[in-house]
Scaffold this active site. Structure first.
Site, PDB file in Angstrom:
ATOM      1  N   GLY A 174      -5.309  20.886  -1.102  1.00 56.07           N
ATOM      2  CA  GLY A 174      -6.717  20.593  -1.330  1.00 56.07           C
ATOM      3  C   GLY A 174      -6.926  19.701  -2.541  1.00 56.07           C
ATOM      4  N   GLY A 175      -7.944  20.049  -3.332  1.00 58.82           N
ATOM      5  CA  GLY A 175      -8.281  19.237  -4.506  1.00 58.82           C
ATOM      6  C   GLY A 175      -7.190  19.210  -5.553  1.00 58.82           C
ATOM      7  N   GLY A 211       8.771 -17.217  -1.531  1.00 57.47           N
ATOM      8  CA  GLY A 211       7.800 -16.474  -2.320  1.00 57.47           C
ATOM      9  C   GLY A 211       8.376 -15.226  -2.941  1.00 57.47           C
ATOM     10  N   ALA A 212       9.408 -14.658  -2.326  1.00 54.50           N
ATOM     11  CA  ALA A 212      10.029 -13.465  -2.895  1.00 54.50           C
ATOM     12  C   ALA A 212      10.730 -13.793  -4.210  1.00 54.50           C
ATOM     13  CB  ALA A 212      11.020 -12.860  -1.911  1.00 54.50           C
TER      14      ALA A 212
END
Length: 528
Positions: free
Chosen positions: A174-175, A414-415
């Site tokens: 949960g939280g 680009g790498a």
């Protein structure tokens, strides 16, 4: 017999309260806890910290009475908090006690955690949480939910100030899951750790799907999704791993990481170990042959000691901590053994997050590059590979710690720009003679540049294969080497593989004490 004095009665009462705080659960609850292969909260603390160093804070604190004479209000309220040392360095610790109300979080419980986190902020020391909680305390109603937010606020305020480490040693649901998610490192234990937003019962009710706690949120699942940084087989091993991690980190963002005795004689290049000499033949010269980059890392770092994190998530990039010449360093390396080391949106996020963690805690970055590019495909593009890949480039540019990059083999397109190149303001760039810093591999480049020429030769009945091999060899010699980049100042030195350890140590020593930002000045000192 003499009657006890008022002071003696008070002392006896305090002792009774102390004893109650040491054993707050119902009779037999600790034994049931151990039967699951788990340690109790206090046993975990004792294993984590230096012997005899734990000073409990708020040991007699408990929830205020509601006026119901049958209610249980045990001391500790389900969480043990305090201050201690690890390897002589101060830390703040809280350990959730699942033997008290299942470790459920109530108002007093949350306030105790918030107070110890506040103490960590004031004193500039790491905060370590040992999580084992059934969730929000139902009896506290909406106030229990507010308690999670109280802890979450402290997580945000401590972010980038002191290391925040959580060890999931039971259930975290949960939280409660957002606190470890907002911290820096999360550890889990095989078989006994579970972390999920909604449990199996809720999943079954809402979706009709039958699933176990282990399948939904076990350590293996959270390791693969990137929620868990490190997974161990037992409570004992997990706590030892936390101690090991802290040995690489400073206590806070204005301190330096621990420094150990130097192990490299930087003045004597002849002192090269047999292990380092193995680097000369470790990486295959053929760009398409795989190898395990961990073999390179372990031959470069001190004592072959590499503490890998996120080993099961986004595995074409390897990250973790080590030491070189006694200095803590963060390692980022492409992994050619997985998809040829190709970058994906997940590996970019994994490396970027790690880089920023190192940067905020003053740990230099050492990058080992062998990358053919970003993973192509519709799935990658639709998952946001452009936006998410840019995070890694951004993180290198923004880094203020020393950054050293070693290009081992491929560094394409680009790498190349993304993996700690000079173009992202990297400090020192080294390359092995096998490095190929180029737009793409020679074979692919020849097909693009000379495609028409080769097709025409094929139509004319010529020897296409011979010309193709000649063009590939020529392109490889002219372009796919480290020297064109070195000529332009984008590679500082081309080194032999066995020199890697010494050269990195020299680079780190060169940048020791550097100022990441230019100092302010009233004016320049012109000659007069």
């Amino acid at each position: 017999m003499d009657q006890p004095t008022t002071m003696q009665r008070s002392i006896d009462d305090l002792r009774a309260r102390r004893e109650a705080s040491l054993h707050p659960g119902r009779p037999g609850s600790a034994e049931k806890h151990r039967a699951k292969g788990k340690l109790t909260a206090r046993e975990r603390i004792d294993l984590l910290v230096d012997p005899g160093s734990f000073m409990e804070i708020g040991g007699l604190r408990r929830a205020p009475s509601t006026g119901n004479p049958k209610e249980q209000r045990p001391y500790t309220d389900g969480v043990v908090t305090g201050r201690a040392t690890i390897d002589g360095r101060p830390v703040c610790v809280y350990a959730q006690d699942a033997t008290v109300f299942g470790g459920s979080v109530g108002q007093t419980y949350a306030r105790k955690i918030a107070d110890i986190m506040g103490l960590a902020q004031k004193t500039g020391c790491p905060i370590i949480g040992l999580a084992d909680s059934a969730g929000a305390r139902i009896q506290d109603g909406v106030a229990a939910l507010a308690s999670y937010q109280l802890v979450g606020i402290l997580n945000v305020r401590l972010s980038g100030v002191v290391p925040q480490i959580t060890v999931i040693m039971g259930t975290c649901a949960g939280g409660a899951v957002y606190s470890p998610a907002m911290g820096d490192f999360t550890f889990m234990v095989e078989g006994t750790s579970h972390m999920f937003v909604t449990g199996p019962d809720v999943v079954r009710e809402v979706t009709g799907e039958e699933i176990t706690m282990e399948e939904l949120g076990g350590a293996d699942i959270n390791a693969v999704t990137g929620n868990a940084h490190h997974v161990d087989e037992s409570d004992e091993e997990a706590l030892e791993s936390v101690r090991r991690l802290l040995s690489y980190l400073p206590s806070n963002n204005v301190a330096e990481p621990p420094r150990y005795a130097p192990t490299v004689d930087q003045s004597n290049e002849a002192m090269v170990s047999d292990l380092e000499l193995e680097l000369d033949d470790l990486v295959p010269a053929e760009a398409n042959k795989a190898y395990d980059v961990r073999d390179v890392i372990e031959r470069v770092v001190d004592d072959q000691d590499f503490f890998e994190i996120h080993s099961r998530w986004a595995t074409s990039v390897v990250i973790g901590y080590a030491r070189i010449d006694g200095r803590s360093v963060g390692i980022i390396a492409n992994q050619p053994a997985v998809n040829a080391g190709t970058l994906t949106y997940e590996t970019a996020e994994k490396a970027a997050r790690f880089l920023r963690t190192c940067d905020v805690f003053n740990v230099p970055i050492v990058t080992f590059v062998d990358v053919p590019g970003f993973m192509p495909g519709v799935a990658q593009e639709r998952a946001g590979s452009i936006r998410r890949g840019a995070k890694l480039f951004y993180s290198y540019v923004e880094a203020k710690v020393p950054t050293v990059t070693v290009t081992l083999r491929k560094a394409y397109g680009g790498a190349y720009a993304t993996m700690g190149s000079k173009h992202s303001l990297n400090d020192v760039n080294l390359a092995w003679p096998t490095a190929e810093i180029a737009v793409m591999g020679a074979a692919a480049a020849v097909r693009v540049v000379h495609g028409r020429e080769l097709m025409q030769l094929m139509a004319d009945g010529g020897d296409v294969e011979a010309l193709y091999e000649e063009l590939v060899a020529s392109y490889q010699a002219d372009h796919n080497t480290p020297y064109p980049a070195a000529e332009r100042g984008w590679v500082d030195r081309v080194i032999k593989p066995h020199e890697t350890r010494v050269e990195i140590a020299r680079a780190l020593a060169l940048m020791e004490g550097r100022r990441p930002d230019p100092p302010l000045r009233p004016h320049g000192n012109i000659p007069l």
